[in-house]
Design an enzyme around this catalytic site. Structure first.
Site, short mmCIF file in Angstrom:
data_model
loop_
_atom_site.label_atom_id
_atom_site.label_comp_id
_atom_site.label_asym_id
_atom_site.label_seq_id
_atom_site.Cartn_x
_atom_site.Cartn_y
_atom_site.Cartn_z
N LYS A 154 -11.90 -1.86 8.46
CA LYS A 154 -11.01 -2.52 9.25
C LYS A 154 -11.39 -2.55 10.61
O LYS A 154 -12.08 -3.39 11.23
CB LYS A 154 -9.76 -2.56 8.73
N TRP A 179 0.60 -1.12 -0.07
CA TRP A 179 -0.09 0.00 0.05
C TRP A 179 0.91 1.16 0.08
O TRP A 179 0.45 2.32 -0.45
CB TRP A 179 -0.99 0.00 1.10
N ASP A 239 -0.97 6.92 6.55
CA ASP A 239 -2.33 6.06 5.96
C ASP A 239 -2.47 4.95 7.45
O ASP A 239 -1.54 4.01 7.68
CB ASP A 239 -1.91 5.16 4.89
#
Length: 360
Positions: free
Chosen positions: A196, A102, A172
């Site tokens: 999540k 990511w 992030d």
């Protein structure tokens, strides 16, 4: 109804209390005669939901008044673009620390916007660890430093954050926000997809220092401009109303549990069960991440060969465990133990791992 033992990496488990409350209010929210997904986003009912959600977020994460909270769409992947569009100043660069897939994708998107460079990377050790801050190479003209605080694919996590940086820190936090207390003063901007730890997919939380809002250029498309979104309280267009409602319910659930410190304690206990099963297996299970960098959210491990891995995953599924296959890019196994995953489900998984090892 029998519930799955859900260890999916995202979208992930939601607290059963949250699902039960949503079910109760599904047809008739607060005597409105409508479900939340039917409410106008300009209605008093939804404006209250939006405001309450922001207030809960501010309270739980101790967010100071000089930070704005935004509820956006497009997931963390859109933030890969919005961050450099809004924060990368003309004639300067953006710095990225690579700790997994990511982070690589965030860098790639930033390079489409302007000059984005690698400040540090652990790719040479197959992302088994978090780079030391002593190895950071941040250009003098850097507009910000970007990190990914938890790496779902490789199972690593930042357990402390860079401080006294010459440039704002952007993070992030999609897979570990709300899992532990934060010192927000260390960050210029945080973003996180909800699916999540915060709720269902559909809403992305952005927490940004008001000073950084000034960087947003007036020529940006309105939907991609942090200033526009902040000025409209995230109601510039129709927001993901149901996802924001679920976010509010999850935050209320977290508050009732005792807040972020309590969640952190629970997360440490859950992760310890699985890492103990790995470490006591005499090499039957091998953890991917180096111990100092191990994630409390995603426990990644491998077995001796593909046949044994396939047998493990098949028997696990037959026993009710869902989502234990590793990411398609790396294989192996992964157990995601986010906030909503009950301790007893993790106990059952640790017991299954021990029994499977004894049989094989």
């Amino acid at each position: 109804m029998k519930r799955a033992l859900n260890f999916n990496a995202g979208p992930a488990a939601l607290p059963e209390a949250v699902l039960a409350k949503a079910e109760k209010e599904m047809m008739n929210y607060r005597s409105s005669g409508m479900g939340v997904m039917e409410l106008s986003h300009r209605s008093k009912e939804f404006e209250d939901i939006n405001e309450q959600t922001m207030n809960l977020m501010r309270s739980l994460l101790s967010i100071p008044d000089d930070y704005e909270i935004l509820f956006l769409q497009g997931g963390a992947s859109l933030q890969f673009t919005m961050v450099p569009m809004n924060l990368l100043e003309e004639g300067s660069s953006a710095s990225y620390v690579l700790t997994g897939t990511w982070a690589e994708k965030a860098l790639k998107e930033a390079q489409k916007i302007g000059n984005a460079v690698i400040a540090a990377s652990s790719k040479d050790v197959n992302y088994r660890s978090i780079p030391s801050t002593s190895k950071f190479d941040i250009p003098d003209d850097s507009s910000y430093l970007h990190i990914t605080t938890n790496n779902t694919i490789y199972g690593t996590q930042w357990h402390s954050f860079p401080e006294s940086l010459p440039t704002p820190l952007v993070a992030d936090m999609s897979s570990d926000i709300l899992s532990r207390p934060l010192n927000l003063s260390s960050f210029g901007l945080i973003y996180a997809g909800a699916q999540k730890n915060l709720g269902p997919s559909g809403v992305t939380v952005v927490i940004i220092h008001k000073d950084l809002l000034k960087r947003s250029k007036t020529g940006l498309p309105s939907m991609l401009n942090y200033q526009v979104q902040a000025a409209s309280k995230s109601l510039y267009n129709t927001p993901p109303t149901l996802s924001i409602y679920f976010l509010k319910l999850v935050l209320e659930w977290a508050e009732a549990l005792g807040g972020v410190k309590q969640l952190e304690m629970m997360n440490k206990e859950k992760a310890a069960l699985l890492y103990d099963a790995i470490d006591r297996s005499d090499g039957f299970y091998k953890g991917h991440a180096e111990k100092p960098s191990r994630s409390l959210m995603n426990i990644t491990f491998t077995l001796a060969n593909e046949d044994l891995t396939s047998a493990f995953l098949q028997e696990a599924e037959e026993s009710g465990f869902i989502g234990l296959a590793g990411h398609r890019s790396v294989g192996g196994c992964r157990a995601s133990t986010y906030n909503a995953v009950p301790f007893e489900n993790v106990e059952k998984l640790a017991d299954f791992m021990n029994r499977f090892r004894n049989r094989n």
